[in-house]
Design an enzyme around this catalytic site. Structure first.
Site, short mmCIF file in Angstrom:
data_model
loop_
_atom_site.label_atom_id
_atom_site.label_comp_id
_atom_site.label_asym_id
_atom_site.label_seq_id
_atom_site.Cartn_x
_atom_site.Cartn_y
_atom_site.Cartn_z
N GLU A 289 0.86 -1.18 0.08
CA GLU A 289 0.00 0.00 -0.07
C GLU A 289 0.92 1.32 -0.04
O GLU A 289 0.46 2.27 -0.31
CB GLU A 289 -1.00 -0.05 1.32
CG GLU A 289 -2.39 0.42 0.99
CD GLU A 289 -3.29 0.31 2.05
OE1 GLU A 289 -4.38 -0.41 1.87
OE2 GLU A 289 -2.75 0.66 3.19
N HIS A 310 6.95 -26.74 -1.53
CA HIS A 310 6.11 -27.66 -2.20
C HIS A 310 4.97 -27.27 -3.32
O HIS A 310 4.21 -28.16 -3.80
CB HIS A 310 5.95 -28.84 -1.20
CG HIS A 310 6.84 -29.22 -0.53
ND1 HIS A 310 7.33 -30.67 -0.61
CD2 HIS A 310 7.72 -28.87 0.31
CE1 HIS A 310 8.27 -30.95 0.12
NE2 HIS A 310 8.59 -29.82 0.98
N LYS A 424 -14.23 0.40 -3.97
CA LYS A 424 -15.50 0.93 -3.09
C LYS A 424 -16.52 1.74 -4.11
O LYS A 424 -17.58 1.59 -3.93
CB LYS A 424 -14.77 1.70 -2.02
CG LYS A 424 -14.13 1.08 -0.91
CD LYS A 424 -13.58 2.33 0.08
CE LYS A 424 -12.32 1.38 0.92
NZ LYS A 424 -11.88 2.42 1.76
O1 PA5 Z 1 -3.95 1.44 5.48
C1 PA5 Z 1 -5.23 1.80 5.31
O2 PA5 Z 1 -5.53 2.98 5.29
C2 PA5 Z 1 -6.17 0.99 4.77
O3 PA5 Z 1 -5.99 -0.44 4.34
C3 PA5 Z 1 -7.25 0.87 5.89
O4 PA5 Z 1 -6.20 0.23 7.11
C4 PA5 Z 1 -8.35 -0.12 5.75
O5 PA5 Z 1 -8.91 0.33 4.75
C5 PA5 Z 1 -9.15 0.15 7.15
O6 PA5 Z 1 -9.70 1.41 7.21
P1 PA5 Z 1 -10.42 2.02 8.42
O7 PA5 Z 1 -9.74 1.75 9.72
O8 PA5 Z 1 -10.74 3.40 8.12
O9 PA5 Z 1 -11.69 1.38 8.37
#
Ligand code: PA5
Length: 448
Positions: A289, A310, A424
């Site tokens: 990310e 494996h 989303k």
């Molecule tokens: O790193 C990030 O921002 C995302 O992966 C969030 O952790 C994830 O979408 C969860 O978001 P939230 O804590 O707002 O529900």
């Protein structure tokens, strides 16, 4: 005292030390970006000083709420996804007895996870299991608006209220979210749940050392002070004042970017202990990310060895040569188990009689490293003296600091994640969420 170690010898037949050292000046500059807050994404670098900033008061509040859940619940459901899920799971799975859940009685509540998928069977089966159990809920969402955890929370809250009544349910629900905004904040305030705040300047994937990670880990019975101490000590080892040659995070960041520039576009994080599986999942989010943007970035995957030797082992050994690996190695396991002698020796295993299982595992690790290097896979090794909270804390901070530097070396903003919104938007349009009327119309046309 021993600390975790980084070993880059296994990449030096692929790239030169000079190429890695060539990052020194940039690394200094990017270290300054982080510490002075002058780089891209500088409103999300609160994680940098987090381990030093957690006060005794913070620990006491977390421990006290954890204690309430521990005394009232046999199961605690930690609801969250991505950064609101993976850190806690990584520590809990790494530290727990692998068969804890199968024992008839437990010293600590079992932590179950929800809100990290929208699987109807998963949620139904969880609800069936919990219907006659003593359980509590930790609902975690920084934005407070994420669909997956919101669905799980609605279902679990309904069950809990049915089981124990509305008033008691409130005592067994904890919300961890933003101080002011988001649906979860509104809900928690209106219901009067106990809450913890996720600091504004700490992004999800860097939040394991906030209550997001610390509360579930404390409920599971693990030592959160040691975890934070490990991270704090590592923040010194990889600090701004530590020169490039001795700074593990800078070295790892430089090594990865050198390999990337030499065509190694995929990094696998491998382990030789199944308990580390979720450390790999946490790492995937942290690096994937942070770096996968602007059509750039190393693709991160995680593998469990020897299991995956494996299956994916074939690809790693002989597939396209665009891959390198980082292996997390545990020097000493907690248990000692020797291979028994068998008089008949029908399995031909007596040559291993008396040896520790870990000795065999270590030879598998060394053999794999040598085979992969011979096969064209550069190998980076990160060793932990033992698997405990302190060294996991070191490991977390080592990787967090490395990804900040590495993202800047790649010339991306390591602290945003604009790409995670795309699915989303489509999902909301397809579900006809109020406010998405235009998108619904457009997506329907695309589907015709
Ligand atoms: O790193 C990030 O921002 C995302 O992966 C969030 O952790 C994830 O979408 C969860 O978001 P939230 O804590 O707002 O529900």
């Amino acid at each position: 005292m021993n600390n975790i170690k980084l070993d880059l010898k296994g990449i030096l037949s692929f790239v030169s030390q000079e190429e890695i050292n060539a990052w020194e000046n940039k690394s200094k500059q990017y270290m300054e970006y982080l510490h002075k807050g002058t780089g891209a994404g500088n409103d999300y670098i609160g994680w940098l000083n987090l381990p030093a900033e957690i006060s005794d008061h913070d620990f006491d509040k977390i421990e006290s709420v954890a204690q309430t859940l521990r005394s009232e619940c046999d199961y605690v459901i930690s609801i969250g996804i991505g950064g609101s899920y993976l850190g806690a799971r990584a520590v809990i799975e790494a530290m727990s007895n692998s068969f804890e859940a199968y024992y008839p009685t437990h010293k600590n509540p079992i932590i179950l996870f929800a809100g990290h998928n929208i699987g109807e069977d998963y949620l139904s089966e969880m609800l069936s299991f919990l219907k006659d159990k003593r359980f509590g809920i930790i609902n975690i969402s920084k934005s407070g608006t994420t669909t997956e955890p919101a669905i799980a929370f609605r279902l679990l809250k309904e069950l809990l209220e049915k089981n124990v009544g509305k008033a008691k349910a409130k005592e067994l629900i904890v919300a961890i979210t933003d101080e002011k905004k988001g649906a979860l904040r509104t809900l928690a305030d209106s219901e009067g749940y106990q809450t913890f705040i996720i600091p504004d300047n700490v992004g999800g994937r860097f939040s394991v050392l906030t209550p997001v990670g610390l509360l579930p880990i404390a409920v599971a019975g693990f030592n959160i002070k040691e975890l934070v101490k490990g991270a704090k000590d590592m923040s010194g080892f990889v600090g701004e004042d530590v020169d490039f040659a001795h700074n593990m995070s800078a070295q790892y960041a430089a090594a990865r970017n050198t390999l990337y520039q030499n065509g190694k576009k995929i990094e696998i994080l491998g382990n030789f202990h199944p308990k580390l599986h979720y450390i790999g999942e946490w790492w995937k989010q942290l690096f994937g990310e942070s770096e996968g943007k602007d059509h750039k970035g190393i693709f991160n995957a995680a593998v469990d060895f020897t299991t995956d030797l494996h299956s994916m082992g074939q690809w790693i050994q002989e597939g396209e040569r665009n891959i390198f690996e980082t292996i997390i190695s545990i020097e000493t396991p907690d248990n000692e188990l020797h291979i028994p002698t068998d008089e008949q020796n029908l399995d031909g295993l007596n040559y291993l009689s008396g040896k520790r299982v870990d000795e065999v595992n270590k030879m598998a690790e060394l053999g794999t490293q040598m085979a992969h290097i011979d096969g064209g896979v550069p190998n980076i090794k990160v060793s932990l003296p033992q698997l405990n909270e302190y060294y996991i804390g070191q490991l977390f901070y080592f990787f967090e600091k490395a990804v900040g530097l590495s993202g800047y070396m790649l010339e991306v903003n390591p602290f945003n994640q604009p790409g995670v919104e795309a699915y989303k938007g489509n999902m909301f349009a397809l579900l006809e969420k109020p406010g998405y009327e235009k998108e619904t119309e457009e997506i329907k046309k695309k589907l015709q």
